[in-house]
Design an enzyme around this catalytic site. Structure first.
Site, PDB file in Angstrom:
ATOM      1  CB  CYS A  96      -0.921  -0.005   1.215  1.00 48.43           C
ATOM      2  SG  CYS A  96      -1.784   1.552   1.428  1.00 48.43           S
TER       3      CYS A  96
ATOM      4  CB  CYS B 225      -3.042   2.611  -1.786  1.00 53.50           C
ATOM      5  SG  CYS B 225      -3.425   0.905  -1.454  1.00 53.50           S
TER       6      CYS B 225
ATOM      7  CE  LYS C 147      -4.433   4.169  -6.531  1.00 54.39           C
ATOM      8  NZ  LYS C 147      -5.026   2.836  -6.452  1.00 54.39           N
TER       9      LYS C 147
ATOM     10  CE1 TYR D 191     -10.548  -4.266  -7.691  1.00 54.40           C
ATOM     11  CE2 TYR D 191     -10.169  -2.128  -6.680  1.00 54.40           C
ATOM     12  CZ  TYR D 191     -10.858  -3.324  -6.733  1.00 54.40           C
ATOM     13  OH  TYR D 191     -11.827  -3.575  -5.818  1.00 54.40           O
TER      14      TYR D 191
ATOM     15  CD  GLU E 234      -6.572   2.110  -9.318  1.00 53.68           C
ATOM     16  OE1 GLU E 234      -7.526   2.272  -8.542  1.00 53.68           O
ATOM     17  OE2 GLU E 234      -5.445   1.763  -8.927  1.00 53.68           O
TER      18      GLU E 234
ATOM     19  CG  HIS F 253     -29.375  22.323  -5.519  1.00 57.18           C
ATOM     20  ND1 HIS F 253     -29.438  21.470  -6.600  1.00 57.18           N
ATOM     21  CD2 HIS F 253     -29.578  23.572  -6.005  1.00 57.18           C
ATOM     22  CE1 HIS F 253     -29.684  22.177  -7.690  1.00 57.18           C
ATOM     23  NE2 HIS F 253     -29.766  23.454  -7.360  1.00 57.18           N
TER      24      HIS F 253
ATOM     25  CD  GLU G 157     -28.703  18.308  -6.400  1.00 56.75           C
ATOM     26  OE1 GLU G 157     -29.804  18.622  -5.929  1.00 56.75           O
ATOM     27  OE2 GLU G 157     -27.927  19.115  -6.928  1.00 56.75           O
TER      28      GLU G 157
HETATM   29  P1  NDP Z   1      -7.053  -8.218 -10.984  1.00 56.76           P
HETATM   30  O1  NDP Z   1      -7.168  -9.645 -10.584  1.00 56.76           O
HETATM   31  O2  NDP Z   1      -8.070  -7.247 -10.549  1.00 56.76           O
HETATM   32  O3  NDP Z   1      -6.940  -8.110 -12.551  1.00 56.76           O
HETATM   33  C1  NDP Z   1      -6.081  -8.905 -13.303  1.00 56.76           C
HETATM   34  C2  NDP Z   1      -6.394  -8.659 -14.759  1.00 56.76           C
HETATM   35  O4  NDP Z   1      -5.455  -9.329 -15.585  1.00 56.76           O
HETATM   36  C3  NDP Z   1      -7.769  -9.174 -15.144  1.00 56.76           C
HETATM   37  O5  NDP Z   1      -8.318  -8.274 -16.057  1.00 56.76           O
HETATM   38  C4  NDP Z   1      -7.450 -10.521 -15.798  1.00 56.76           C
HETATM   39  O6  NDP Z   1      -8.372 -10.896 -16.766  1.00 56.76           O
HETATM   40  C5  NDP Z   1      -6.130 -10.204 -16.467  1.00 56.76           C
HETATM   41  N1  NDP Z   1      -5.294 -11.381 -16.671  1.00 56.76           N
HETATM   42  C6  NDP Z   1      -4.957 -12.324 -15.772  1.00 56.76           C
HETATM   43  N2  NDP Z   1      -4.127 -13.229 -16.340  1.00 56.76           N
HETATM   44  C7  NDP Z   1      -3.950 -12.854 -17.611  1.00 56.76           C
HETATM   45  C8  NDP Z   1      -3.216 -13.372 -18.700  1.00 56.76           C
HETATM   46  N3  NDP Z   1      -2.494 -14.491 -18.577  1.00 56.76           N
HETATM   47  N4  NDP Z   1      -3.243 -12.717 -19.888  1.00 56.76           N
HETATM   48  C9  NDP Z   1      -3.978 -11.590 -20.008  1.00 56.76           C
HETATM   49  N5  NDP Z   1      -4.694 -11.043 -19.026  1.00 56.76           N
HETATM   50  C10 NDP Z   1      -4.679 -11.671 -17.833  1.00 56.76           C
HETATM   51  O7  NDP Z   1      -5.604  -7.822 -10.491  1.00 56.76           O
HETATM   52  P2  NDP Z   1      -4.851  -6.457 -10.369  1.00 56.76           P
HETATM   53  O8  NDP Z   1      -3.437  -6.848 -10.541  1.00 56.76           O
HETATM   54  O9  NDP Z   1      -5.423  -5.391 -11.251  1.00 56.76           O
HETATM   55  O10 NDP Z   1      -5.136  -6.035  -8.863  1.00 56.76           O
HETATM   56  C11 NDP Z   1      -4.933  -6.939  -7.788  1.00 56.76           C
HETATM   57  C12 NDP Z   1      -5.779  -6.578  -6.611  1.00 56.76           C
HETATM   58  O11 NDP Z   1      -5.244  -5.458  -5.975  1.00 56.76           O
HETATM   59  C13 NDP Z   1      -7.210  -6.192  -6.936  1.00 56.76           C
HETATM   60  O12 NDP Z   1      -8.046  -7.293  -7.073  1.00 56.76           O
HETATM   61  C14 NDP Z   1      -7.571  -5.330  -5.789  1.00 56.76           C
HETATM   62  O13 NDP Z   1      -8.086  -6.135  -4.752  1.00 56.76           O
HETATM   63  C15 NDP Z   1      -6.268  -4.701  -5.381  1.00 56.76           C
HETATM   64  N6  NDP Z   1      -6.179  -3.298  -5.830  1.00 56.76           N
HETATM   65  C16 NDP Z   1      -7.054  -2.370  -5.351  1.00 56.76           C
HETATM   66  C17 NDP Z   1      -7.014  -1.061  -5.770  1.00 56.76           C
HETATM   67  C18 NDP Z   1      -7.997  -0.073  -5.254  1.00 56.76           C
HETATM   68  O14 NDP Z   1      -8.616  -0.340  -4.245  1.00 56.76           O
HETATM   69  N7  NDP Z   1      -8.213   1.061  -5.916  1.00 56.76           N
HETATM   70  C19 NDP Z   1      -6.010  -0.616  -6.723  1.00 56.76           C
HETATM   71  C20 NDP Z   1      -5.148  -1.651  -7.175  1.00 56.76           C
HETATM   72  C21 NDP Z   1      -5.238  -2.939  -6.729  1.00 56.76           C
HETATM   73  P3  NDP Z   1      -9.756 -11.646 -16.411  1.00 56.76           P
HETATM   74  O15 NDP Z   1     -10.672 -10.580 -15.886  1.00 56.76           O
HETATM   75  O16 NDP Z   1     -10.199 -12.186 -17.717  1.00 56.76           O
HETATM   76  O17 NDP Z   1      -9.424 -12.695 -15.405  1.00 56.76           O
END
Ligand code: NDP
Length: 451
Positions: free
Chosen positions: A42, A47, A50, A177, A181, A434, A439
């Site tokens: 984080c 976080c 970022k 995410y 982002e 408002h 709202e």
């Molecule tokens: P996610 O699991 O959210 O996303 C991973 C992405 O990569 C998905 O779109 C997935 O596709 C894709 N993917 C996985 N494997 C492959 C592959 N072999 N080839 C191509 N695409 C692939 O993970 P993140 O790394 O984005 O984030 C991890 C976690 O961190 C989040 O789940 C969240 O809990 C936390 N986080 C929270 C934030 C916040 O609160 N603002 C900010 C950043 C992270 P598919 O959908 O098809 O599986």
């Protein structure tokens, strides 16, 4: 049997530090080992840096808007090294804060890797061994890349904060995410961003209408988003990467970043040897009290792969201390967690998506999408979304989804009402503030549709 410590925490991220501090303040003898920087993902790689990059990336838009409002603005370029220097100074400061928190609470810290030797023993890479009545594993997670030749040369979110120079162009793989982002952040900083997501729409699992609007706005802002598209080949060449995609495209990018998920940090920790059960993705299996299959060993945060969010890890840490040290067994409440995704536009969400809710019970959907005053005046086409999912039977608000500037701040407050079980009529009894965007949450009289 006497132990060296009452609690030994492995991992100095948000969850581990909180548990260590609170247990020590309650009188427990606590030690914590961290092999990297204090603050964990984080603070050091997630976080916090970022969000600072989100702020940096929003200034070009603010400057354009300022001109539209009549200001004379002389925008210069963005100096990445200046920003990066300040960013890392801030992360150093925060690491110091975390160290002080532990020191002031009387936690003994070891700046080294620790592994589990047995149910009550921790081994440090220095060769020292310590016994503890309880061991808490809070080692977090780590980005994973697909098994693709050349991928080892590409970036993940870990490296993005340390780049020497900002690339002119980048390909981001993933639709979660982190991918979404960073697509927005880098686009805002002036990098040409291409994003490949293998599925039909980014941000899988969230409300479809919200995902659609975010994707539309991202594309309108300049992100070259390709859905149903993945990388098939990559090769480092001429100071960049030649990439072949499933849609037949073959293009050069200065950088490639994989945001293809994260894996729990359990490898080589000695957990299975000590009898701790791991799940299919290497996550530590825990019960509602964060206890593992070895009664003296607990685990919290991303390493358990429950809900991978900082405030959840902190909650799990507090519940662990209550359960183990305060004689107050506290299960962790993972229901109705509000969260924000810092895309541009931002997304704040709590509860069920329309799709999840209608599979569960008959619902009324209240939704409105409009051009907000501030951006509309500046001549922008940006739209926002305010959406409530309401149970037909109980009238409870089952989900609230906001796509708008500041949605993260809004959902924190709307989240209290939803968590309390507010009905649509409770929302309606509340007088509108408002003129604001939010709202609309208390002024939507008729359902847009039922499902
Ligand atoms: P996610 O699991 O959210 O996303 C991973 C992405 O990569 C998905 O779109 C997935 O596709 C894709 N993917 C996985 N494997 C492959 C592959 N072999 N080839 C191509 N695409 C692939 O993970 P993140 O790394 O984005 O984030 C991890 C976690 O961190 C989040 O789940 C969240 O809990 C936390 N986080 C929270 C934030 C916040 O609160 N603002 C900010 C950043 C992270 P598919 O959908 O098809 O599986």
């Amino acid at each position: 049997m006497t132990f060296d410590y009452d609690l030994f925490v492995i991992g100095g991220g948000s969850g581990g530090v909180r548990a260590a501090r609170v247990a020590a303040q309650g009188g427990a003898r606590v030690a914590l080992a961290e092999e990297d920087r204090y603050g964990g993902t984080c603070v050091q790689r997630g976080c916090v840096p970022k969000k600072l990059m989100v702020f940096a990336s929003e200034y070009p838009g603010h400057m354009e808007d300022a001109q539209a409002y009549g200001w004379t603005v002389h925008a210069g370029g963005f100096d990445w090294p200046t920003f990066r220097g300040k960013l890392h100074a801030e992360l150093d400061r925060l690491e110091g804060v975390y160290r002080n928190i532990l020191g002031n609470a009387g936690v003994q810290t070891y700046d080294t890797r620790a592994t589990v030797a047995d149910a009550h023993t921790v081994a440090l890479s220095t060769g020292e061994h310590f016994t503890a009545k309880h061991i808490l594993v809070a080692t977090g997670g780590w980005p994973v890349k697909p098994d693709l030749p050349g991928a080892e040369e590409a970036l993940t979110s870990n490296e993005i904060f340390h780049l020497e120079d900002l690339p002119r162009s980048i390909l981001i793989i993933g639709g979660g995410y982190i991918a979404s982002e960073f697509a927005c952040i880098l686009n805002g900083l002036g990098v040409q961003v291409t994003q490949y997501y293998r599925g039909a729409q980014i941000l899988r699992g969230f409300d479809e209408e919200a995902r659609g609007l975010i994707a539309d706005e991202m594309m309108q802002n300049g992100v070259d988003l390709h859905l149903g598209c993945n990388i098939v080949e990559m090769e480092k060449r001429d100071g960049g990467f030649r990439v072949k995609a499933t849609n037949g495209d073959e293009r050069m990018f200065d950088q490639v970043m994989f945001a293809t998920g994260r894996t729990p940090n359990t490898a080589g920790l000695g957990l299975e040897e000590a009898g701790v059960e791991l799940g299919r993705n290497g996550e530590i299996v825990v019960d509602d009290y964060s206890q593992t299959s070895v009664p003296s060993i607990y685990a919290i945060g991303d390493v358990t792969d429950r809900v991978n969010l900082t405030p959840v890890a902190i909650r799990e840490g507090m519940a662990f201390v209550d359960t183990v040290f305060n004689g107050n067994p506290t299960p962790v409440d993972h229901a109705l967690i509000p969260t924000a995704i810092f895309t541009q536009p931002e997304f704040g969400t709590i509860g069920l998506s329309e799709e999840e809710a209608r599979d569960q019970e008959p619902v009324d959907i209240y939704a409105t999408s409009f051009k907000p005053m501030q951006q509309s005046f500046a001549g922008r086409a940006d739209r926002v979304l305010m959406k409530l999912i309401v149970s037909k039977e109980t009238r409870k608000v089952l989900g609230c989804h906001i796509v708008a500037p500041g949605a993260g701040e809004m959902i924190q407050l709307a989240g209290i009402a939803v968590k309390m079980g507010a009905t649509k009529e409770d929302f309606d009894r509340t007088v509108a503030v408002h003129p604001t965007m939010s709202e609309e949450l208390v002024t939507m009289r008729e359902p847009t549709r039922s499902a």
